[in-house]
Design a protein around this motif. Structure first.
Motif, PDB file in Angstrom:
ATOM      1  N   ALA A 130      11.007   3.299   7.347  1.00  0.00           N
ATOM      2  CA  ALA A 130      10.243   2.342   6.535  1.00  0.00           C
ATOM      3  C   ALA A 130      11.184   1.349   5.864  1.00  0.00           C
ATOM      4  O   ALA A 130      10.944   0.137   5.875  1.00  0.00           O
ATOM      5  CB  ALA A 130       9.409   3.090   5.487  1.00  0.00           C
ATOM      6  N   HIS A 133      12.545  -1.314   8.042  1.00  0.00           N
ATOM      7  CA  HIS A 133      11.577  -2.366   8.343  1.00  0.00           C
ATOM      8  C   HIS A 133      11.217  -3.189   7.114  1.00  0.00           C
ATOM      9  O   HIS A 133      10.269  -3.971   7.138  1.00  0.00           O
ATOM     10  CB  HIS A 133      10.316  -1.753   8.968  1.00  0.00           C
ATOM     11  CG  HIS A 133      10.572  -1.171  10.315  1.00  0.00           C
ATOM     12  ND1 HIS A 133      10.803  -1.936  11.435  1.00  0.00           N
ATOM     13  CD2 HIS A 133      10.689   0.110  10.714  1.00  0.00           C
ATOM     14  CE1 HIS A 133      11.021  -1.153  12.466  1.00  0.00           C
ATOM     15  NE2 HIS A 133      10.970   0.101  12.056  1.00  0.00           N
ATOM     16  N   GLU A 135      10.101  -2.123   4.252  1.00  0.00           N
ATOM     17  CA  GLU A 135       9.003  -1.582   3.461  1.00  0.00           C
ATOM     18  C   GLU A 135       9.568  -0.763   2.308  1.00  0.00           C
ATOM     19  O   GLU A 135      10.726  -0.362   2.326  1.00  0.00           O
ATOM     20  CB  GLU A 135       8.120  -0.715   4.361  1.00  0.00           C
ATOM     21  CG  GLU A 135       7.523  -1.516   5.519  1.00  0.00           C
ATOM     22  CD  GLU A 135       6.918  -0.629   6.588  1.00  0.00           C
ATOM     23  OE1 GLU A 135       6.688   0.563   6.308  1.00  0.00           O
ATOM     24  OE2 GLU A 135       6.694  -1.133   7.695  1.00  0.00           O
ATOM     25  N   ALA A 136       8.738  -0.530   1.319  1.00  0.00           N
ATOM     26  CA  ALA A 136       9.155   0.297   0.193  1.00  0.00           C
ATOM     27  C   ALA A 136       9.445   1.707   0.683  1.00  0.00           C
ATOM     28  O   ALA A 136       8.795   2.200   1.603  1.00  0.00           O
ATOM     29  CB  ALA A 136       8.063   0.326  -0.871  1.00  0.00           C
ATOM     30  N   CYS A 137      10.417   2.330   0.092  1.00  0.00           N
ATOM     31  CA  CYS A 137      10.751   3.695   0.471  1.00  0.00           C
ATOM     32  C   CYS A 137      10.928   4.523  -0.801  1.00  0.00           C
ATOM     33  O   CYS A 137      11.015   3.985  -1.894  1.00  0.00           O
ATOM     34  CB  CYS A 137      12.011   3.737   1.333  1.00  0.00           C
ATOM     35  SG  CYS A 137      13.490   3.173   0.469  1.00  0.00           S
ATOM     36  N   LEU A 142       9.883  -0.130  -5.480  1.00  0.00           N
ATOM     37  CA  LEU A 142       9.099  -1.099  -4.716  1.00  0.00           C
ATOM     38  C   LEU A 142       9.660  -2.507  -4.865  1.00  0.00           C
ATOM     39  O   LEU A 142       9.747  -3.258  -3.903  1.00  0.00           O
ATOM     40  CB  LEU A 142       7.638  -1.061  -5.175  1.00  0.00           C
ATOM     41  CG  LEU A 142       6.648  -1.949  -4.419  1.00  0.00           C
ATOM     42  CD1 LEU A 142       6.653  -1.594  -2.936  1.00  0.00           C
ATOM     43  CD2 LEU A 142       5.262  -1.794  -4.972  1.00  0.00           C
ATOM     44  N   ALA A 145      12.563  -3.299  -2.486  1.00  0.00           N
ATOM     45  CA  ALA A 145      12.358  -3.287  -1.036  1.00  0.00           C
ATOM     46  C   ALA A 145      12.729  -4.638  -0.455  1.00  0.00           C
ATOM     47  O   ALA A 145      12.413  -5.684  -1.006  1.00  0.00           O
ATOM     48  CB  ALA A 145      10.910  -2.943  -0.707  1.00  0.00           C
ATOM     49  N   ALA A 148      10.404  -8.087   4.690  1.00  0.00           N
ATOM     50  CA  ALA A 148      10.507  -7.892   6.137  1.00  0.00           C
ATOM     51  C   ALA A 148      11.285  -9.014   6.803  1.00  0.00           C
ATOM     52  O   ALA A 148      12.051  -8.790   7.729  1.00  0.00           O
ATOM     53  CB  ALA A 148       9.113  -7.766   6.746  1.00  0.00           C
ATOM     54  N   PRO A 165       5.143   4.005   9.275  1.00  0.00           N
ATOM     55  CA  PRO A 165       4.883   4.367   7.881  1.00  0.00           C
ATOM     56  C   PRO A 165       3.417   4.294   7.487  1.00  0.00           C
ATOM     57  O   PRO A 165       2.948   5.126   6.731  1.00  0.00           O
ATOM     58  CB  PRO A 165       5.718   3.369   7.089  1.00  0.00           C
ATOM     59  CG  PRO A 165       6.804   2.957   8.027  1.00  0.00           C
ATOM     60  CD  PRO A 165       6.200   3.033   9.397  1.00  0.00           C
ATOM     61  N   ALA A 166       2.665   3.328   7.985  1.00  0.00           N
ATOM     62  CA  ALA A 166       1.263   3.192   7.589  1.00  0.00           C
ATOM     63  C   ALA A 166       0.431   4.352   8.124  1.00  0.00           C
ATOM     64  O   ALA A 166      -0.560   4.751   7.527  1.00  0.00           O
ATOM     65  CB  ALA A 166       0.700   1.869   8.088  1.00  0.00           C
TER      66      ALA A 166
END
Length: 177
Positions: A130, A133, A135-137, A142, A145, A148, A165-166
């Motif tokens: 994630a 890419h 995205e938040a991890c 957040l 992050a 993208a 992740p989604a």
């Protein structure tokens, strides 16, 4: 004494002694008639000083400056104090960075479940993918992050084969003792 004896006495590798000689930290030893270098107590003392400074993680350039001060004992030591103070600032910054890293790794480890599971279900790998890419991890807030568009190009096909992740199931949490 020969270089091997100096090495054992000082607790450093022979290659380290040669490096210090080439860089000027340690004076070159006199050569005997048989071609061997002969090191004396001054070499051992200087090498022990350098080794102690390096154990304090003082950069070699600063060690050289400290050695230069040793050669001028009548000078004011204010510059030495400043050198150590600057090094202390660097150490404190690294400590803060290491504490942040510890918190990030702790948060990342929480994404792992205690029950046995497959790599495809690995919460740690899912979080890392994630983040790759943008995205938040779990290990970064957040707000931190990476967008993208700014994330390094890593096509999903090149990513480890884990669920996107989604679509991933919520990670199981470790039971607290």
């Amino acid at each position: 004494m020969r270089i091997g004896e100096l090495s054992r006495a000082a607790g450093v590798d022979v290659e380290t002694i040669r490096f210090y000689e080439k860089s000027g930290v340690l004076p070159r030893a006199e050569r005997q008639a048989n071609g061997y270098r002969s090191y004396g107590p001054a070499h051992l003392e200087r090498l022990a000083f350098v080794r102690h400074c390096r154990a304090l993680d003082i950069p070699l350039a600063d060690v050289q400056r400290l050695l230069a001060f040793l050669d001028r004992p009548g000078e004011d030591c204010g510059d030495i104090d400043q050198l150590v103070a600057t090094h202390l600032v660097r150490v404190r910054a690294r400590l803060a960075s290491m504490l942040a890293l510890e918190q990030q790794l702790t948060a990342l480890s929480r994404a792992c479940a205690t029950d046995s599971h497959t790599v495809a279900e690995c919460g740690i790998l899912q979080e890392l993918v994630a983040a790759a890419h943008g995205e938040a991890c779990a290990c970064h807030a957040l707000a931190e992050a990476v967008p993208a568009a700014a994330a390094p190009a890593m096509p999903r096909a090149a990513a480890p084969s884990v669920s996107p992740p989604a679509a991933r199931a919520p990670a199981r949490r470790r039971k607290q003792p």
